[in-house]
Enzyme design. Structure first.
Site, mmCIF file in Angstrom:
data_model
loop_
_atom_site.group_PDB
_atom_site.id
_atom_site.type_symbol
_atom_site.label_atom_id
_atom_site.label_comp_id
_atom_site.label_asym_id
_atom_site.label_seq_id
_atom_site.Cartn_x
_atom_site.Cartn_y
_atom_site.Cartn_z
ATOM 1 N N ARG A 346 5.083 6.427 9.587
ATOM 2 C CA ARG A 346 4.253 6.769 10.868
ATOM 3 C C ARG A 346 2.935 7.310 10.363
ATOM 4 O O ARG A 346 2.183 7.908 11.208
ATOM 5 C CB ARG A 346 5.242 7.471 11.907
ATOM 6 C CG ARG A 346 6.471 6.968 12.285
ATOM 7 C CD ARG A 346 7.025 7.749 13.341
ATOM 8 N NE ARG A 346 6.179 7.506 14.592
ATOM 9 C CZ ARG A 346 6.241 6.541 15.270
ATOM 10 N NH1 ARG A 346 7.138 5.582 15.095
ATOM 11 N NH2 ARG A 346 5.305 6.444 16.519
ATOM 12 N N GLY A 350 3.020 1.869 5.606
ATOM 13 C CA GLY A 350 3.724 0.783 5.463
ATOM 14 C C GLY A 350 2.912 -0.397 5.691
ATOM 15 O O GLY A 350 3.026 -1.644 4.765
ATOM 16 N N GLU A 371 11.249 -11.140 1.213
ATOM 17 C CA GLU A 371 12.604 -11.750 1.153
ATOM 18 C C GLU A 371 13.347 -11.391 2.068
ATOM 19 O O GLU A 371 13.103 -10.345 2.964
ATOM 20 C CB GLU A 371 13.213 -11.147 -0.068
ATOM 21 C CG GLU A 371 14.471 -11.753 -0.653
ATOM 22 C CD GLU A 371 15.190 -11.207 -1.920
ATOM 23 O OE1 GLU A 371 16.232 -11.168 -1.977
ATOM 24 O OE2 GLU A 371 14.200 -11.002 -2.744
#
Length: 483
Positions: A346, A350, A371
């Site tokens: 957060r 990411g 994937e």
């Protein structure tokens, strides 16, 4: 079926739970429970005081005895049936390009190669105009129930519908099953998979105390320890504090054991070869398995490269997250596994990991996709990145006509990911015999809000000019399994 009864969550809410395991300790029995319709990361050990016995307890039903098979159904198939089966198999094994009528390598201009497998399907015209929502009538076009893009965690959906989907999985092919999982955010391909009891209670990594989410195959003796100590640089693990402190006085590693290929004022990226640094990469996979339920690989790391993101201070480079990538992916995936450690989640890390994986694909001149199946958090992160990236391009001044193929080339996303993102955002409309991309009021408004938020907080992005990297070339032996 497991024993079902009601238990209290940590916030005091009463939920139905399955008792998966029972253990006896000095202070009394404790129960490992899985809360029905909740993600497995919430599984935990609880004591008897949190079980509510005032509600009815559902006991496991006895298994029905298997019926004996008679010899009637064991007849050999007739010769005609065998001939039909052989004919069908020949039809299915035909070349995909011939089946779809595509002409391969006939006067095509050079362009970045696409990801293999099902990632590339021709579903829309080559070029589509970009218009605003007011410019067209939506008569005959199905509207979304809400302009908001709902990202629903599969673990919180209705239990009945989940069971129906699980029963339907038995009739699906493997490819259809993977397709369902990558769009639903499921954590596992097999719905009947036995729950693995989480074996570690608490981790200490650097200055952080972390609670694991899932099972990871650390030594069996670690399950009795109250806290596991992990060296944040070499990722070695200990169940004894004295042994850990002794190790820290001798360990000289202060960053991931690989080449630093990117550095800015905030983060660094290191490229680590799984074949050259097996122990470190195996330790990394063991650690990530504590927070990734669908991860199965933690020993054979030779065919993978690991791209580790770190923050820097006077003590060294601290691991924030990583993604792994196959050295030679037959399906054209640009990412195999991705994780931001819980203590850094957060904070936008990411998105930086995802963005960096696509920067590598751009440098390789390829279209890439992660994937499958994606975890629930991974699916949310990718959908947000895809949405923001496409809207930024579509909002550029002077861009009036663009195709899904052009969007894929600009972003290094596969055409399938581009198409699915536009569909989720309700931005594809059929207008006067053509498909058009519609920038809805909601999408434009959300884009402006994000820009204002980034001005206030300051958005961090990957600077391609700081990437010092060339696509590595491997021999056949270095990109195969170490068997």
């Amino acid at each position: 079926m497991l024993l079902l009864m009601f238990a209290l969550l940590q916030d005091g809410e009463l939920r139905k739970a399955e008792i998966l395991s029972i253990r006896q300790r000095k202070d009394g029995p404790s129960f490992y429970v899985h809360y029905v319709d909740f993600n497995k990361r919430l599984d935990e050990w609880i004591d008897a005081s949190r079980l509510d016995l005032s509600h009815e307890v559902e006991w496991p039903q006895p298994e029905k005895p298997e019926k004996k098979k008679t010899g009637v159904g064991n007849k050999a198939p007739s010769k005609n049936a065998q001939k039909r089966a052989r004919a069908d198999s020949r039809d299915v094994s035909a070349t995909p390009d011939l089946l779809t009528g595509k002409n391969v390598n006939v006067g095509k201009a050079q362009r970045p190669s696409k990801a293999g497998g099902k990632e590339n399907r021709d579903g829309t015209p080559l070029s589509m105009p970009i218009v605003t929502a007011e410019a067209i009538s939506t008569d005959g076009t199905p509207k979304a129930e809400s302009d908001d893009v709902e990202m629903v965690d599969v673990s919180f959906t209705d239990g009945k519908s989940i069971k129906e989907e699980e029963r339907a999985l038995g009739l699906m092919s493997r490819e259809e099953e993977i397709e369902r999982l990558r769009t639903s955010g499921s954590m596992t391909q097999n719905p009947t998979e036995i729950h693995r009891v989480r074996n570690l209670n608490r981790l200490q990594m650097g200055k952080y105390d972390i609670e694991p989410w899932y099972f990871s195959p650390y030594p069996a003796s670690f399950s009795d320890a109250d806290i596991i100590y992990i060296d944040e640089f070499c990722l070695s693990y200990f169940d004894d504090k004295r042994a850990f402190e002794r190790h820290r006085t001798k360990c000289t590693l202060v960053h991931p054991p690989g080449n630093e290929i990117y550095r800015d004022d905030y983060i660094s990226f290191f490229e680590v070869d799984g074949r050259r640094q097996r122990t470190w990469c195996r330790n990394l996979c063991l650690l990530s398995k504590l927070f990734l339920d669908h991860k199965t690989l933690y020993y054979d790391v030779d065919p993978f490269l690991f791209y580790c993101m770190c923050t820097r201070d006077e003590t060294g480079c601290h691991l924030v997250g990583y993604f792994s990538k196959e050295k030679d992916s037959a399906e054209g995936y640009n990412l195999a596994c991705i994780l931001t450690l819980p203590q850094y989640q957060r904070r936008g890390f990411g998105r930086l990991l995802i963005s960096f994986s696509y920067e590598l694909s751009k440098r390789e001149g390829k279209l890439g996709s992660p994937e499958k199946p994606l975890s629930d958090l991974g699916l949310l992160g990718y959908r947000q990145y895809w949405r923001e990236t496409l809207v930024e391009i579509l909002m550029e001044p002077g861009r009036e006509t663009v195709s899904e193929n052009e969007l894929a080339l600009l972003t290094s996303m596969t055409e399938k990911d581009v198409h699915e993102t536009l569909v989720v955002l309700n931005m594809l409309r059929y207008y006067k015999g053509n498909w058009v991309i519609v920038l809805t009021d909601y999408v434009v408004e959300q884009h402006k809000k994000r820009l204002e938020k980034e001005k206030l907080k300051g958005a961090r992005k990957i600077d391609p000019a700081r990437l010092q990297w060339k696509p590595p070339v491997f021999t056949a032996s270095s990109r195969t399994w170490n068997w």
